[in-house]
Structures are given as C-alpha cells and as structure tokens.
Design a protein around this motif. Structure first.
Motif, PDB file in Angstrom:
ATOM      1  N   ILE A 387      43.474 -11.959 -96.838  1.00  0.00           N
ATOM      2  CA  ILE A 387      44.156 -11.396 -98.015  1.00  0.00           C
ATOM      3  C   ILE A 387      44.661  -9.982 -97.742  1.00  0.00           C
ATOM      4  CG2 ILE A 387      42.125 -10.396 -99.116  1.00  0.00           C
ATOM      5  CD1 ILE A 387      45.080 -12.321-100.812  1.00  0.00           C
ATOM      6  N   LEU A 388      44.067  -9.324 -96.743  1.00  0.00           N
ATOM      7  CA  LEU A 388      44.507  -7.947 -96.432  1.00  0.00           C
ATOM      8  C   LEU A 388      45.924  -7.938 -95.849  1.00  0.00           C
ATOM      9  CD1 LEU A 388      41.260  -6.405 -94.865  1.00  0.00           C
ATOM     10  CD2 LEU A 388      42.077  -6.292 -97.231  1.00  0.00           C
ATOM     11  N   VAL A 389      46.321  -9.090 -95.248  1.00  0.00           N
ATOM     12  CA  VAL A 389      47.667  -9.154 -94.662  1.00  0.00           C
ATOM     13  C   VAL A 389      48.722  -8.960 -95.753  1.00  0.00           C
ATOM     14  CG1 VAL A 389      49.278 -10.605 -93.371  1.00  0.00           C
ATOM     15  CG2 VAL A 389      46.846 -10.568 -92.752  1.00  0.00           C
ATOM     16  N   PRO A 390      48.761  -9.849 -96.793  1.00  0.00           N
ATOM     17  CA  PRO A 390      49.733  -9.575 -97.863  1.00  0.00           C
ATOM     18  C   PRO A 390      49.433  -8.297 -98.628  1.00  0.00           C
ATOM     19  CG  PRO A 390      48.350 -11.469 -98.433  1.00  0.00           C
ATOM     20  CD  PRO A 390      48.061 -11.130 -97.020  1.00  0.00           C
ATOM     21  N   PHE A 391      48.160  -7.943 -98.773  1.00  0.00           N
ATOM     22  CA  PHE A 391      47.822  -6.758 -99.567  1.00  0.00           C
ATOM     23  C   PHE A 391      48.410  -5.499 -98.932  1.00  0.00           C
ATOM     24  CE2 PHE A 391      45.280  -4.702-102.838  1.00  0.00           C
ATOM     25  CZ  PHE A 391      45.192  -3.402-102.350  1.00  0.00           C
ATOM     26  N   LEU A 392      48.113  -5.295 -97.656  1.00  0.00           N
ATOM     27  CA  LEU A 392      48.589  -4.081 -96.963  1.00  0.00           C
ATOM     28  C   LEU A 392      50.111  -4.069 -96.883  1.00  0.00           C
ATOM     29  CD1 LEU A 392      45.950  -4.015 -94.079  1.00  0.00           C
ATOM     30  CD2 LEU A 392      46.120  -2.343 -95.940  1.00  0.00           C
ATOM     31  N   GLU A 393      50.705  -5.225 -96.567  1.00  0.00           N
ATOM     32  CA  GLU A 393      52.155  -5.256 -96.353  1.00  0.00           C
ATOM     33  C   GLU A 393      52.916  -5.082 -97.664  1.00  0.00           C
ATOM     34  OE1 GLU A 393      53.728  -8.268 -93.810  1.00  0.00           O
ATOM     35  OE2 GLU A 393      52.144  -8.037 -92.302  1.00  0.00           O
ATOM     36  N   ASN A 394      52.452  -5.728 -98.734  1.00  0.00           N
ATOM     37  CA  ASN A 394      53.165  -5.603-100.020  1.00  0.00           C
ATOM     38  C   ASN A 394      52.989  -4.210-100.627  1.00  0.00           C
ATOM     39  OD1 ASN A 394      54.420  -8.272-101.042  1.00  0.00           O
ATOM     40  ND2 ASN A 394      52.477  -8.919-100.146  1.00  0.00           N
ATOM     41  N   HIS A 395      51.842  -3.578-100.409  1.00  0.00           N
ATOM     42  CA  HIS A 395      51.547  -2.304-101.089  1.00  0.00           C
ATOM     43  C   HIS A 395      51.759  -1.089-100.210  1.00  0.00           C
ATOM     44  CE1 HIS A 395      50.446  -4.670-104.413  1.00  0.00           C
ATOM     45  NE2 HIS A 395      49.191  -4.934-104.091  1.00  0.00           N
ATOM     46  N   GLN A 396      52.347  -1.296 -99.012  1.00  0.00           N
ATOM     47  CA  GLN A 396      52.596  -0.151 -98.134  1.00  0.00           C
ATOM     48  C   GLN A 396      53.687   0.735 -98.751  1.00  0.00           C
ATOM     49  OE1 GLN A 396      54.891  -0.924 -94.414  1.00  0.00           O
ATOM     50  NE2 GLN A 396      54.860  -3.073 -95.119  1.00  0.00           N
ATOM     51  N   GLN A 397      53.617   2.057 -98.469  1.00  0.00           N
ATOM     52  CA  GLN A 397      54.619   2.984 -98.987  1.00  0.00           C
ATOM     53  C   GLN A 397      55.347   3.620 -97.814  1.00  0.00           C
ATOM     54  OE1 GLN A 397      53.056   4.173-103.173  1.00  0.00           O
ATOM     55  NE2 GLN A 397      51.708   5.190-101.716  1.00  0.00           N
ATOM     56  N   ALA A 398      56.466   4.270 -98.097  1.00  0.00           N
ATOM     57  CA  ALA A 398      57.333   4.791 -97.019  1.00  0.00           C
ATOM     58  C   ALA A 398      56.567   5.713 -96.082  1.00  0.00           C
ATOM     59  CB  ALA A 398      58.508   5.544 -97.641  1.00  0.00           C
ATOM     60  N   ASP A 399      55.568   6.442 -96.642  1.00  0.00           N
ATOM     61  CA  ASP A 399      54.833   7.400 -95.789  1.00  0.00           C
ATOM     62  C   ASP A 399      53.654   6.742 -95.076  1.00  0.00           C
ATOM     63  OD1 ASP A 399      52.869   8.971 -98.490  1.00  0.00           O
ATOM     64  OD2 ASP A 399      53.080   6.898 -97.792  1.00  0.00           O
ATOM     65  N   GLY A 400      53.581   5.413 -95.129  1.00  0.00           N
ATOM     66  CA  GLY A 400      52.528   4.717 -94.371  1.00  0.00           C
ATOM     67  C   GLY A 400      51.222   4.598 -95.122  1.00  0.00           C
ATOM     68  N   THR A 401      51.177   5.190 -96.335  1.00  0.00           N
ATOM     69  CA  THR A 401      49.962   5.011 -97.158  1.00  0.00           C
ATOM     70  C   THR A 401      50.075   3.672 -97.890  1.00  0.00           C
ATOM     71  OG1 THR A 401      51.021   6.130 -99.017  1.00  0.00           O
ATOM     72  CG2 THR A 401      49.701   7.494 -97.493  1.00  0.00           C
ATOM     73  N   VAL A 402      48.976   3.303 -98.524  1.00  0.00           N
ATOM     74  CA  VAL A 402      48.930   1.999 -99.214  1.00  0.00           C
ATOM     75  C   VAL A 402      48.526   2.229-100.670  1.00  0.00           C
ATOM     76  CG1 VAL A 402      47.749  -0.248 -99.301  1.00  0.00           C
ATOM     77  CG2 VAL A 402      48.385   0.756 -97.086  1.00  0.00           C
ATOM     78  N   ARG A 403      49.349   1.682-101.594  1.00  0.00           N
ATOM     79  CA  ARG A 403      49.080   1.822-103.029  1.00  0.00           C
ATOM     80  C   ARG A 403      47.950   0.887-103.439  1.00  0.00           C
ATOM     81  NH1 ARG A 403      50.592  -0.837-107.436  1.00  0.00           N
ATOM     82  NH2 ARG A 403      51.895  -2.347-106.338  1.00  0.00           N
ATOM     83  N   ILE A 404      47.065   1.403-104.298  1.00  0.00           N
ATOM     84  CA  ILE A 404      45.951   0.578-104.791  1.00  0.00           C
ATOM     85  C   ILE A 404      46.245   0.190-106.239  1.00  0.00           C
ATOM     86  CG2 ILE A 404      43.469   0.490-105.243  1.00  0.00           C
ATOM     87  CD1 ILE A 404      44.236   0.641-102.262  1.00  0.00           C
ATOM     88  N   PRO A 405      46.327  -1.112-106.555  1.00  0.00           N
ATOM     89  CA  PRO A 405      46.562  -1.554-107.939  1.00  0.00           C
ATOM     90  C   PRO A 405      45.457  -1.041-108.857  1.00  0.00           C
ATOM     91  CG  PRO A 405      46.720  -3.406-106.404  1.00  0.00           C
ATOM     92  CD  PRO A 405      46.172  -2.251-105.630  1.00  0.00           C
ATOM     93  N   ALA A 406      45.818  -0.836-110.121  1.00  0.00           N
ATOM     94  CA  ALA A 406      44.888  -0.230-111.095  1.00  0.00           C
ATOM     95  C   ALA A 406      43.558  -0.971-111.153  1.00  0.00           C
ATOM     96  CB  ALA A 406      45.548  -0.223-112.466  1.00  0.00           C
ATOM     97  N   ALA A 407      43.591  -2.290-111.103  1.00  0.00           N
ATOM     98  CA  ALA A 407      42.349  -3.066-111.273  1.00  0.00           C
ATOM     99  C   ALA A 407      41.361  -2.803-110.139  1.00  0.00           C
ATOM    100  CB  ALA A 407      42.687  -4.555-111.315  1.00  0.00           C
ATOM    101  N   LEU A 408      41.896  -2.393-108.991  1.00  0.00           N
ATOM    102  CA  LEU A 408      41.029  -2.232-107.821  1.00  0.00           C
ATOM    103  C   LEU A 408      40.540  -0.791-107.682  1.00  0.00           C
ATOM    104  CD1 LEU A 408      39.994  -4.077-105.517  1.00  0.00           C
ATOM    105  CD2 LEU A 408      41.929  -3.285-104.144  1.00  0.00           C
ATOM    106  N   GLN A 409      41.238   0.138-108.342  1.00  0.00           N
ATOM    107  CA  GLN A 409      40.934   1.559-108.155  1.00  0.00           C
ATOM    108  C   GLN A 409      39.465   1.907-108.428  1.00  0.00           C
ATOM    109  OE1 GLN A 409      43.882   3.955-110.200  1.00  0.00           O
ATOM    110  NE2 GLN A 409      45.575   2.873-109.176  1.00  0.00           N
ATOM    111  N   PRO A 410      38.854   1.330-109.495  1.00  0.00           N
ATOM    112  CA  PRO A 410      37.438   1.663-109.743  1.00  0.00           C
ATOM    113  C   PRO A 410      36.538   1.293-108.563  1.00  0.00           C
ATOM    114  CG  PRO A 410      38.378   0.524-111.628  1.00  0.00           C
ATOM    115  CD  PRO A 410      39.388   0.418-110.515  1.00  0.00           C
TER     116      PRO A 410
END
Ligand code: SSA
Length: 421
Positions: A387-410
């Motif tokens: 699951i990390l494959v789609p997670f990292l690739e879909n949520h990657q940002q231009a600066d190479g960081t990865v966005r964390i969806p609100a539900a996962l942030q806690p």
C-alpha cells in the motif's frame, strides 16, 4: 469442499463449476470413489450388525451350539479386519478428490480463464495530476533516505525490504489506522501468529495446490502462512458454535510470508511483491443467510480505509478462472499507481460460502438445533508495504515530501507532511 450429497444431486452444476474454473478434475472419478465407499461401508455395517447379533446369542446358547457361534463370530471378525482398512483407504481417496472440487461461482462472475476476464465495476477518487515530474516509490524512498535496498539485500536477498525513519513510522501508522478503523466497525482485533500446522492450509484451501507458495521450517511440521486468514480460519476448527456466537468478525494483524514461486521477473523493483509483509486481515464466520451482507460490509470497510487514505482505486469482479477453487464470489480492489499509470491490486475480497467451513469443521447449531456448516469470508484490510507504493506516489509533493491525509495525521504525531524538502 463441496457436500458429497450436493455433488450426487447436482452433478451438472458441479461439472459446470469445474469447467468454468478451468479445474483439472474428472467428476466421474469422484462419483465412482463415492460409490465405492458407500458399497464398502454397507458391507462393513452389515457384517458389524451380524457380529453384534451373533455375539448376543453366545451367552444364551447351549453348550453344544456355543462353539459354532463363537466360530462364526471369529469368521465375521476376520472379514471385518480385512474390509475396515479397505474402507478407510477408500474414504481417504474420496476425501483427497473432494478437496479438489471447486465451489460453485456466483452467477454474476465473469466466465473466463484469467484476470484478463475480470470485470471493472467502478472507479473511486480523483487521479493525481502533478505539476512536476513525479518520482516512483523507489526513487522517493531513496531521495528521503527511507530505504536501504543494498544492505537489506545483503541480509535477506531479493524481494526483501527495510524502511527507515519516517517511512518505518508511516508503515506502522497505516497498519494501526486500519486496525482501529475495523475495530470501530465491530471487527475484533487479533494479533496473530504466522506459524501454522499444514492442516490449517488445507482447511483454507491453500492446499492442495499452493504448496510451492509456502515457506516450511526445516525439521518442523510448522509452516509460515501467507495471510492471517490461515490461522484465524482454524481458530475454531472442529467446534460446534451456538447460533448466538455468530458472526465472528476479526481484524487480524500478522506478518505474512510468501515464496512468490512462479512470479520470477514480476515486480522485482520495490515494494509491490516481497517475501515478508504485514497485513491487517478482515475475517468473518457467519450464518449462511448473512453471507452476502458481510461480503458488502468487508468490501465497504476496505474502500473506507482507502478513501480515508485519499487514494484513488477501482473495484473489479474476479473471473471464474481468476477466483480460485474455493471462492463463490470475489472482488479485488486495485489502487492507482502513478509511476505505472495502472491500477494495482491492493485488496482481495472473497466469499467462500461453506466450502472452507466444511474443510475446517466450522459448524454452528441452527434454530433447529442441528449442527450445520457456517459460511466464511475474508478481505484485506490493508497490506504493507504494497500500500505504500500508491500512498507515497499519489501523495508526493514537488519538494519530495509526502502529504499525510487528515485521517492518518493523529497516527504520525499530527504531522501533515513527512520527509525533508
Ligand atoms: N508478495 C506480496 N508482497 C506484498 N504484498 C502482497 C504480496 N502478496 C499479497 N500481498 C498483499 O496482500 C493482499 C492480499 O493477498 S491475497 O492473496 O490477494 N488475499 C489474501 O491473502 C486474503 N486473505 C485477503 O487478504 C494483496 O491484495 C496484496 O495487497
């Protein structure tokens, strides 16, 4: 495993299931083995009745009649000593054949030999559009220092993985989130073993046929299960549950081990297909009449997890040739992988009616007080690292960081982003 009475009464239905699932099995051989058992069992039971009746006469017989009766009893005993092992042998031969009889596929299943014949049912979620050149998950992990493929290959060879730093925490966060998500929806969390006895793999239907997928421990009868479906399915093996004990619904977390024999050359780069992974598994034992409702429910649970992780996916219905021997109904969820511009399987949802329960000995007492086989279902809750494959690739940002969806942030200390720009 099918009920032999069903096979006797509906041979054409079973023949069609064999054909539609492209199974190599001669149903006439099964029916002949069944007749052989019935005939032998009839002979044995007649002889046993005769011997019992004869034995009752001995104490009441006159001194002159007794020797003949005792001789007859001995003769009957000799015949039984010869026939009973033959009956056991025939029963084992029949059981070995019955283990290979497929479950009848749901009428809605597309008929075809492979996953090429799977039917797309629907797509959910917006595909990402990057205003920068996106990286694949391997390069993203390397960029952030979250992987160490060379070192772990030295330790574990191919199809191994190791996550460092925030990626290690991300894996645990996603697994814990999935377990919580399912627990909040009434599934009892289990932290289970992957060490199982061979008969548990026959019980689920992985054996016979899937032996080459399973790692064995040398000198032990124990093996490493490829999914916690295996230990959970056999937890209640042999028991007769009360109707009020059902449904048993679990969210089982465990390691999972697979040899991936036959997958040479496929997905050799990265995290899609590894020998050891972690999975939160949905597993249900229910009454027959509740089976379809549970199928919808465990499918919806998995979709809910993907929606909370803000990952685009599609749901496909598996063809008769792709679903495997025991499945009555099967749907895969495939999540979008930007670097492949393809949906890749991340979840597999199956309803096996009583086929697995019969092999496992999972029964309950219905309203009529008579024991009957339960129905079983399973679906992936989440499996990492795939699951990390789609997670990292879909949520990657231009600066190479990865966005964390609100539900996962806690689950990540409240962080909305991980990685160094
Ligand atoms: N070799 C592997 N490496 C990484 N992930 C895997 C591997 N094999 C399977 N998976 C993951 O585990 C999920 C479930 O595997 S499955 O064989 O399809 N189905 C099962 O095991 C069922 N018990 C439902 O989970 C797959 O959809 C995939 O996400």
């Amino acid at each position: 495993m099918q009920d032999i009475r069903f096979i006797r009464e509906h041979p054409d239905t079973v023949r069609k299931a064999i054909a539609d699932k492209f199974v190599t099995l001669d149903l006439d051989e099964v029916l002949a083995a069944d007749r052989a058992v019935l005939e032998l069992r009839q002979q044995v039971e007649t002889l046993q009745a005769e011997r019992n009746a004869n034995a009752k006469l001995v104490p009441k017989a006159s001194a002159e009649d007794r020797p003949a009766l005792i001789g007859k009893g001995k003769e009957l005993g000799v015949q039984l000593a010869e026939l009973e092992p033959q009956l056991r042998e025939q029963e084992e031969a029949l059981r070995a054949l019955l283990l290979r009889v497929p479950n009848v596929p749901h009428e809605s299943a597309p008929v075809g030999p492979s996953d090429d014949d799977n039917a797309e049912l629907r797509r959910e979620g917006q595909l990402p559009s990057f205003d920068f050149e996106p990286l694949d998950h391997v390069d993203l992990l390397a960029l952030q220092g979250w992987s160490d493929p060379e070192r772990v290959a030295r330790v574990s060879g191919s199809r191994s993985y190791l996550l460092r730093g925030e990626a290690a925490r991300l894996e645990l966060a996603i697994l814990t989130f999935a377990l919580d998500f399912l627990a909040e929806r009434g599934m009892e969390p289990l932290s289970t073993t992957a060490l199982v006895r061979p008969e548990t793999l026959t019980a689920t239907g992985h054996f016979p046929g899937g032996e080459d997928q399973v790692y064995r421990l040398e000198g032990e009868e124990l093996m490493l299960a490829g999914t916690s479906e295996v230990p959970i399915n056999s937890l209640y093996a042999g028991e007769i549950l009360g109707e009020s004990d059902l449904p048993l619904a679990f969210a089982g977390f465990s390691a999972a081990f697979r040899s991936e024999a036959g997958s040479a050359g496929r997905d050799v780069r990265g995290l899609i297909r590894v020998h050891e992974f972690r999975k939160v598994e949905q597993y249900v034992i229910c009454r027959p009449e509740d089976g379809m409702a549970w199928f919808e429910r465990i499918l919806a649970n998995a979709e809910g997890i993907l929606q909370a992780l803000e990952l685009p996916y599609r749901v496909v219905q598996n063809s008769t040739g792709d679903m495997g021997l025991g499945k009555h109904l099967m749907m895969d969820i495939e999540t979008w992988v930007p670097s492949e511009e393809k949906y890749r399987e991340t979840h597999s949802c199956s309803y096996l009616t009583d086929w697995q329960a019969r092999r496992t000995g999972l029964r309950f007492k219905g309203a009529d007080g008579k024991p009957q086989f339960a129905h079983t279902l399973n679906n992936t809750g989440i499996a990492s690292p795939r699951i990390l494959v789609p997670f990292l690739e879909n949520h990657q940002q231009a600066d190479g960081t990865v966005r964390i969806p609100a539900a996962l942030q806690p689950y990540l200390g409240g962080k909305a982003v991980i990685g160094q720009p």
